[in-house]
Motif scaffolding. Structure first.
Motif, PDB file in Angstrom:
ATOM      1  N   VAL A  12      36.073  43.787  43.331  1.00  0.00           N
ATOM      2  CA  VAL A  12      37.240  44.160  43.840  1.00  0.00           C
ATOM      3  C   VAL A  12      37.904  43.886  45.459  1.00  0.00           C
ATOM      4  O   VAL A  12      38.729  43.980  44.985  1.00  0.00           O
ATOM      5  N   SER A  13      36.694  43.276  46.135  1.00  0.00           N
ATOM      6  CA  SER A  13      37.160  42.574  47.124  1.00  0.00           C
ATOM      7  C   SER A  13      38.399  41.128  47.239  1.00  0.00           C
ATOM      8  O   SER A  13      39.311  41.195  47.363  1.00  0.00           O
ATOM      9  N   ILE A  14      38.134  40.334  45.930  1.00  0.00           N
ATOM     10  CA  ILE A  14      39.062  39.422  45.396  1.00  0.00           C
ATOM     11  C   ILE A  14      40.314  39.513  46.027  1.00  0.00           C
ATOM     12  O   ILE A  14      41.452  39.395  45.599  1.00  0.00           O
ATOM     13  N   LEU A  15      40.165  41.184  43.996  1.00  0.00           N
ATOM     14  CA  LEU A  15      41.496  41.839  44.262  1.00  0.00           C
ATOM     15  C   LEU A  15      42.035  42.394  44.889  1.00  0.00           C
ATOM     16  O   LEU A  15      43.490  42.702  44.737  1.00  0.00           O
TER      17      LEU A  15
ATOM     18  N   ASP B  66      45.695  41.909  46.646  1.00  0.00           N
ATOM     19  CA  ASP B  66      46.676  42.743  47.245  1.00  0.00           C
ATOM     20  C   ASP B  66      47.943  42.824  48.865  1.00  0.00           C
ATOM     21  O   ASP B  66      48.283  43.057  49.136  1.00  0.00           O
ATOM     22  N   ALA B  67      47.193  41.974  49.445  1.00  0.00           N
ATOM     23  CA  ALA B  67      47.183  41.805  50.730  1.00  0.00           C
ATOM     24  C   ALA B  67      48.645  40.460  51.157  1.00  0.00           C
ATOM     25  O   ALA B  67      48.567  40.232  51.117  1.00  0.00           O
ATOM     26  N   GLY B  68      48.228  39.704  49.635  1.00  0.00           N
ATOM     27  CA  GLY B  68      49.606  39.227  49.794  1.00  0.00           C
ATOM     28  C   GLY B  68      48.963  37.411  49.527  1.00  0.00           C
ATOM     29  O   GLY B  68      49.974  36.590  49.488  1.00  0.00           O
ATOM     30  N   ALA B  69      48.041  37.619  49.408  1.00  0.00           N
ATOM     31  CA  ALA B  69      47.721  36.213  49.403  1.00  0.00           C
ATOM     32  C   ALA B  69      48.294  35.624  47.310  1.00  0.00           C
ATOM     33  O   ALA B  69      48.017  36.183  46.654  1.00  0.00           O
TER      34      ALA B  69
ATOM     35  N   THR C 128      35.173  52.294  45.724  1.00  0.00           N
ATOM     36  CA  THR C 128      33.408  51.848  45.077  1.00  0.00           C
ATOM     37  C   THR C 128      33.397  53.345  44.151  1.00  0.00           C
ATOM     38  O   THR C 128      32.328  53.246  43.742  1.00  0.00           O
ATOM     39  N   SER C 129      33.407  54.552  44.770  1.00  0.00           N
ATOM     40  CA  SER C 129      33.181  55.641  44.284  1.00  0.00           C
ATOM     41  C   SER C 129      33.200  54.956  42.479  1.00  0.00           C
ATOM     42  O   SER C 129      33.031  55.893  41.729  1.00  0.00           O
ATOM     43  N   ASP C 130      34.593  54.664  42.329  1.00  0.00           N
ATOM     44  CA  ASP C 130      34.992  53.910  40.772  1.00  0.00           C
ATOM     45  C   ASP C 130      33.891  53.369  40.268  1.00  0.00           C
ATOM     46  O   ASP C 130      34.089  53.305  38.810  1.00  0.00           O
ATOM     47  N   LEU C 131      33.631  52.802  40.441  1.00  0.00           N
ATOM     48  CA  LEU C 131      32.693  51.413  40.267  1.00  0.00           C
ATOM     49  C   LEU C 131      31.694  52.059  40.476  1.00  0.00           C
ATOM     50  O   LEU C 131      30.868  51.362  39.239  1.00  0.00           O
ATOM     51  N   ARG C 132      31.104  53.071  41.062  1.00  0.00           N
ATOM     52  CA  ARG C 132      29.223  54.083  40.514  1.00  0.00           C
ATOM     53  C   ARG C 132      29.494  55.186  39.854  1.00  0.00           C
ATOM     54  O   ARG C 132      28.791  54.618  38.693  1.00  0.00           O
ATOM     55  N   ARG C 133      30.761  55.563  39.720  1.00  0.00           N
ATOM     56  CA  ARG C 133      31.146  55.916  38.245  1.00  0.00           C
ATOM     57  C   ARG C 133      31.166  55.323  37.332  1.00  0.00           C
ATOM     58  O   ARG C 133      30.432  55.611  35.809  1.00  0.00           O
TER      59      ARG C 133
END
Length: 373
Positions: free
Chosen positions: A12-15, A19-22, A50-55
Motif C-alpha cells: 500500500v505504501s508503494i502504491l 499516487d504522489a507522482g512518482a 489499513t482497515s480495508d487490509l484488515r478486512r
C-alpha cells in the motif's frame, strides 16, 4: 505458493508513492519489482486503507478455513479429479474415461458409467470404425474442395445434394468440421438490445443511483480517471473515486463501501462501458438484488442526471485547477463534495442543497408514517 517478500502494508505504501507522482518505472526499479507486479498490486490493493487490509486478511483467513473443510475428499471424488485431464466429450471418450476409472481406481462399472454420464449399453457396445463409415463423405468433400477450394460448407452441401448424395446435413457438417475445413469468422461484439429507461425517479434517497467515468490529466501529463456516484432521487454526490485505473472489481468494492454507509439502492443506472457490462459487476448486482438500468448505446442524455453532475464537477474542479498529484486531486474533490452537498443551492431542488433536501424528504416521510400509525 511462493510467499511475497512484501507485506500488504508495504505494498500500500508503494502504491501511495505512485499516487504522489512518482514514475512507475523509477518506482519498480527502486523496489526491485516488475511492471506486471506493480499493476497486479494496483488491481488488488488500489485505493485500500489499513482497515480495508484488515478486512481482507480476515476474509483470507475464512477462505483458508473453507479450504481445509474440503481437503478430505471421498474416493469417488478423488477419482473424478484424476479424470479432469481426460476431458470426456464424445461417447467414445466417455467410454475410455470409464475404463480408466475401473482399471486404476477400482470403481464398479455402474459407478464409473454414472460418474461420466455414460449409459451401460454404451459400455458394452463395441465402438464402430467411424472413419471407415464416413469415408464416402470424406472422398466427396475432398473432390468438391479440390475443384472449388473457396466454397463454404453450404455451397458444397447443396452441390452434393444436386449430385445425388442423400446424406443428412448434420452428418456432412460433422465430417466437415472433423476435417478442420471450417474457417472461423471474426464477428463484431454486439451489445444486447437496450430498452430506453424513463428518467422519472422518486424523490427519496436510494431510489436509484447513477455511475459514470470521467478522465483528466495531471500537470506532467499522467492520465487519471474518476468514478462518479450520484443519488438521483436527492441529487446528492455519494463519492468520486480517483485513480489511474478503475477496473470492475474496484467499482464493486466502492459500492460495497457505500452500501455499508448509505444503504442499498433499488436500482443503478449506467452506460455500456466495459466495467459495467463485466461479469463481476452484473453478478454483484444480481447477488444484492439491485436492478441494472442500462442506457441505449450512444444516448448519454438517457443518463442526464450524472451527465449534468459531471459538467459541474469538470467546470468547478477539473478545469479550475492544475493538479500535481493524485493526492491533491482527491483532497480538492473531497472538499468540493462537502460543499456541493451541504452548501451549493440546486435549482431543481427548490434552490436548496441536496443534503438539506434529503433531510426534508426524510422528515416528511417519517411524519407521514407516524400519522398512519
Amino acid at each position: 505458493m511462493k510467499r511475497s517478500r512484501f507485506t500488504e502494508s508495504q505494498i500500500v505504501s508503494i502504491l501511495k508513492e505512485a499516487d504522489a507522482g512518482a514514475k512507475i518505472k523509477d518506482l519498480c526499479r527502486k523496489h526491485g519489482i516488475s511492471d506486471a507486479t506493480y499493476y497486479n498490486w494496483k488491481a488488488k490493493y488500489g485505493g485500500m486503507s489499513t482497515s480495508d487490509l484488515r478486512r481482507l486478511k480476515e476474509t483470507e483467513a475464512e477462505l483458508s478455513q473453507y479450504k481445509k473443510m474440503y481437503a478430505e475428499l471421498a474416493h469417488e471424488n478423488y477419482a473424478l479429479k484424476d479424470l479432469i485431464e481426460k476431458k470426456p466429450l464424445r461417447p467414445l471418450d466417455k467410454r475410455e474415461a470409464a475404463q480408466h476409472l475401473v482399471a486404476k481406481h477400482e470403481l464398479s462399472k455402474t459407478k464409473a458409467c454414472a460418474a461420466v454420464q455414460l449409459s451401460r449399453s454404451s459400455w458394452y457396445r463395441q465402438p464402430s470404425q467411424q472413419a471407415v463409415r464416413d469415408q464416402p463423405v470424406i472422398d466427396a468433400l475432398n473432390t468438391m474442395l479440390k475443384k472449388y477450394p473457396r466454397w463454404g460448407f453450404w455451397m458444397c452441401y447443396d452441390r452434393m445434394r444436386l449430385d445425388g448424395h442423400a446424406w443428412n446435413h448434420k452428418r456432412v457438417y460433422r465430417v466437415y468440421t472433423a476435417m478442420k475445413l471450417n474457417l472461423p469468422r471474426r464477428k463484431k461484439r454486439r451489445l444486447p438490445q437496450r430498452v430506453q429507461q424513463p428518467m422519472v425517479v422518486e424523490a427519496r434517497a436510494n431510489a436509484e443511483w447513477s455511475l459514470d467515468f470521467m478522465s483528466d490529466a495531471l500537470y506532467h501529463g499522467r492520465r487519471f480517471r474518476t468514478l462518479n456516484v450520484l443519488d438521483e432521487g436527492v441529487r446528492e454526490a455519494l463519492d468520486i473515486v480517483i485513480d489511474t485505473s478503475i477496473p470492475g472489481a474496484r467499482v464493486v468494492r466502492t459500492l460495497d463501501r457505500l452500501i455499508e454507509w448509505r444503504g442499498k439502492p433499488d436500482a443503478i443506472r449506467v452506460d455500456n462501458g466495459p466495467e459495467y457490462i463485466s461479469q463481476v459487476f452484473s453478478e454483484w448486482c444480481e447477488k444484492h438484488g439491485i436492478k441494472l438500468n442500462y442506457i441505449q448505446p450512444g444516448k448519454p442524455n438517457q443518463n442526464a442526471y450524472i451527465e449534468r453532475f459531471n459538467r459541474t464537477y469538470r467546470h468547478e474542479v477539473l478545469n479550475a485547477y492544475v493538479f500535481e498529484s493524485l493526492r491533491q486531486v482527491r483532497e480538492i474533490t473531497r472538499a468540493w463534495i462537502i460543499e456541493y452537498n451541504e452548501e451549493r443551492p440546486h435549482d431543481s431542488l427548490g434552490k436548496i442543497p441536496p443534503a438539506m433536501f434529503r433531510r426534508q424528504v426524510e422528515n416528511a416521510r417519517n411524519s407521514t408514517l407516524e400519522l398512519c400509525h
